[in-house]
Enzyme design. Structure first.
Site, PDB file in Angstrom:
ATOM      1  N   ASP A   1     -10.557   4.435  12.503  1.00  0.00           N
ATOM      2  CA  ASP A   1     -10.536   4.350  11.035  1.00  0.00           C
ATOM      3  C   ASP A   1     -10.816   2.905  10.614  1.00  0.00           C
ATOM      4  OD1 ASP A   1     -10.311   5.379   8.487  1.00  0.00           O
ATOM      5  OD2 ASP A   1      -8.137   5.141   8.390  1.00  0.00           O
TER       6      ASP A   1
ATOM      7  N   LYS B   1       6.255  -0.524   7.578  1.00  0.00           N
ATOM      8  CA  LYS B   1       5.661   0.763   7.222  1.00  0.00           C
ATOM      9  C   LYS B   1       6.769   1.814   7.274  1.00  0.00           C
ATOM     10  CE  LYS B   1       1.665   3.675   8.417  1.00  0.00           C
ATOM     11  NZ  LYS B   1       0.497   3.815   9.334  1.00  0.00           N
TER      12      LYS B   1
ATOM     13  N   ALA C   1       3.326   7.617   3.912  1.00  0.00           N
ATOM     14  CA  ALA C   1       4.070   6.368   4.140  1.00  0.00           C
ATOM     15  C   ALA C   1       3.658   5.322   3.123  1.00  0.00           C
ATOM     16  CB  ALA C   1       3.800   5.850   5.558  1.00  0.00           C
TER      17      ALA C   1
ATOM     18  N   SER D   1      -0.240   8.993   1.555  1.00  0.00           N
ATOM     19  CA  SER D   1       0.386  10.297   1.323  1.00  0.00           C
ATOM     20  C   SER D   1       1.697  10.458   2.074  1.00  0.00           C
ATOM     21  CB  SER D   1      -0.570  11.419   1.730  1.00  0.00           C
ATOM     22  OG  SER D   1      -0.938  11.276   3.089  1.00  0.00           O
TER      23      SER D   1
ATOM     24  N   VAL E   1       3.876   0.746   2.587  1.00  0.00           N
ATOM     25  CA  VAL E   1       4.045  -0.513   3.310  1.00  0.00           C
ATOM     26  C   VAL E   1       4.599  -1.586   2.386  1.00  0.00           C
ATOM     27  CG1 VAL E   1       2.870  -2.296   4.660  1.00  0.00           C
ATOM     28  CG2 VAL E   1       2.133   0.095   4.845  1.00  0.00           C
TER      29      VAL E   1
ATOM     30  N   ALA F   1       0.852  -1.189   0.000  1.00  0.00           N
ATOM     31  CA  ALA F   1       0.000   0.000   0.000  1.00  0.00           C
ATOM     32  C   ALA F   1       0.884   1.235   0.000  1.00  0.00           C
ATOM     33  CB  ALA F   1      -0.919  -0.003   1.220  1.00  0.00           C
TER      34      ALA F   1
END
Length: 537
Positions: free
Chosen positions: A362, A224, A207, A205, A209, A202
């Site tokens: 989240d 990460k 970081a 903006s 992974v 992934a």
């Protein structure tokens, strides 16, 4: 005499005979009776009050000026040379978006309907401001995401437009990621990891992974990594935003009542916390401690953090394997009852509101998984919330009222939660809330069903997924905020975070357990045991 006689017989507006007598003594002279018109006294009083207010504000500003200058100087020193670089980049971004605006404006300049609202507002319109933020880079994209997630603080047009800031960010070249890893680990990468997958799992903006495997133990992990240069950009940008807020509050004291600097401070703290992986690691560990203390480790988990391979810029965590809670077909292959898994996720999350020092704020499908072993996996603790006792007490009543559709009780709970300095008509507020929440069932939930035939068995596999419309979810919450603000209410940010998570869970319920009412079902414990409150106290 001509000048005097011109006024003879004219009644000056400030004075009028046969009205309120006032005694005036000047320098010991005999007292004379003057009769003032009441309107004249009011005018003089208002003028005097205006003078007093101006004098007070001037004196207050003079007293605050040294502190303002000290803040500006100190912040500028902290920013250093990177501030000049960001200023140049900022000017370039403004010119770029300004050129877009001019081109768009010229196309409609001769139109009979005139310029659209977006064009009339120029670069401060939601559309062009969002484009400017995207050109300015990571900090402003994160700021845009904050705006999109805080409908209690920002106008609805901006909240809706800045939803686009959640789109996937471009990946950084792997060579740059390797350089950061070598620097943070303090040794060659291959002495720690058997391999690191160069293709990111992934990219966001700030970081991205990568998958990896630890040398020796053969444990699969995810790494990460903070993108290069992000820290300098964040510090420069956030310092600039802070200085602007301080100057605006200094020039317009009315803005201090709107807590502009406090809002900027909240944004600053939230953004800096999200890119400090030491703090994120602490959030993960706190959640794991909560699971252990409540005996929930067989039902749910969060990734184990490898502290020896982590730092402020690198976070190495256990790799969990599973599927998002929106992948119905895969979930059916893993557990006999998707509904039971959803109830577990709800109970674990609701319990964390009281029993954990922070809650996961989240829980979209990318961060809430059903793992291969049947447990619920909570991922990515970059965004967390902390709820005050006052907010939670009001939230308990709100949720109970939402379940029973008692809108007067709901209105009262929102009044208790929101800051206001005026009386609120509870019944009128309740009627407006009823109109909003009765429309929840009418929201569109797009379930996509796909079929595929297995080549070996010739069997047909059916998969389903639910499409969660972020903009639609935010529109519903914006309606609540808009109506509440019309009654003078202003909610804490935690309320927005909590409501958004509930809307996520509502979507999962529609897919995994269509007949489940998550606020009424007795298997779901919204209110945890009081003994679980504040393990950490």
């Amino acid at each position: 005499m001509a000048a005097v006689s011109a006024f003879r017989g004219v009644r000056l507006p400030i004075f009028q005979q046969s009205q309120l007598p006032v005694s005036v003594s000047i320098s010991g002279r005999p007292t004379r009776k003057l009769k003032y018109r009441p309107n004249g006294l009011t005018l003089y009083a208002r003028y005097s009050q205006s003078q007093d207010l101006f004098t007070f504000r001037l004196q207050d500003s003079i007293e605050k000026l040294p502190k303002l200058m000290e803040d500006i100087v100190q912040t500028s020193i902290n920013t250093g040379p990177r501030g000049a670089l960001r200023l140049a980049q900022g000017i370039q971004a403004v010119i770029g978006v300004g050129s877009e605006w001019l081109a768009d404006a010229s196309k409609t300049a001769n139109s009979s309907t005139g310029l659209p609202t977006d064009l009339q507002l120029g670069l401060v319109s939601p559309l062009y401001l969002r484009k400017l933020f995207e050109r300015l880079g990571a900090t402003y994209i994160k700021l845009g995401q904050f705006i999109a997630s805080a409908p209690t603080l920002f106008p609805p047009e901006y909240v809706q437009e800045f939803q686009y800031c959640f789109d996937r960010a471009p990946a950084v070249p792997f060579q740059e990621i390797q350089a950061i890893l070598r620097e943070e680990l303090g040794r060659p990468i291959d002495t720690v990891f058997e391999y690191v997958d160069p293709t990111p799992i992934a990219s966001a903006s700030v970081a991205q992974v990568h998958g990896a495997r630890i040398r020796g133990t053969q444990e699969d992990v995810v790494i990460k990594v903070l993108k290069p240069g992000i820290e300098d950009i964040l510090v420069a940008d956030l310092n600039f935003v802070y200085i602007v807020a301080r100057i605006l509050e200094f020039l317009s004291p009315d803005l201090s009542r709107a807590s502009l600097v406090a809002i900027v401070g909240d944004i600053r703290e939230s953004m800096l916390e999200e890119v400090d992986f030491i703090k994120e690691a602490a959030n993960v560990e706190a959640f794991r401690t909560y699971l252990e203390a409540m005996g929930l480790t067989r039902q749910a988990t969060a990734p184990k953090v490898f502290k020896q391979y982590s730092s402020k810029r690198v976070l190495t965590m256990e790799r969990l394997y599973g599927v998002p809670l929106t992948d119905l077909n895969s979930i059916n292959s893993l557990v006999p009852s998707p509904e039971a898994s959803l109830i577990t996720a709800l109970n674990v999350w609701f319990g964390s509101l009281l029993a954990c020092e922070s809650f996961h704020a989240d829980v979209h499908a990318g961060n809430l998984w059903l793992l291969r072993d049947g447990r619920i996996g909570f991922l990515d603790f970059g965004i967390v919330g902390r709820i005050s006792p006052k907010t939670w007490n009001a939230m308990e009543v709100f949720l109970g009222s939402l379940a029973t559709e008692e809108y007067e009780s709901m209105a009262s709970s929102l009044i208790d939660m929101g800051a206001t300095n005026k009386d609120v008509d509870v019944q009128a507020f309740a009627r407006d809330l009823e109109k909003i929440f009765s429309s929840i069932q009418d929201l569109d939930t797009e379930i996509i069903v796909a079929t595929a035939r297995e080549t070996n068995t010739n069997a047909t596999a059916v998969s389903a997924n639910v499409v969660v419309d972020e903009r639609q979810m935010n529109a519903l919450f914006l309606d609540v905020v808009r109506v509440s603000e019309s009654y003078g209410l202003r909610f804490p940010r935690e309320f927005a975070l909590l409501m958004k998570q509930l809307l996520y869970f509502d979507r999962y319920t529609r897919l995994l357990a269509p007949n489940l009412n998550m606020l009424r079902d007795r298997r779901i414990s919204i209110v945890s045991n009081q003994r679980s409150r504040n393990i950490y106290q």
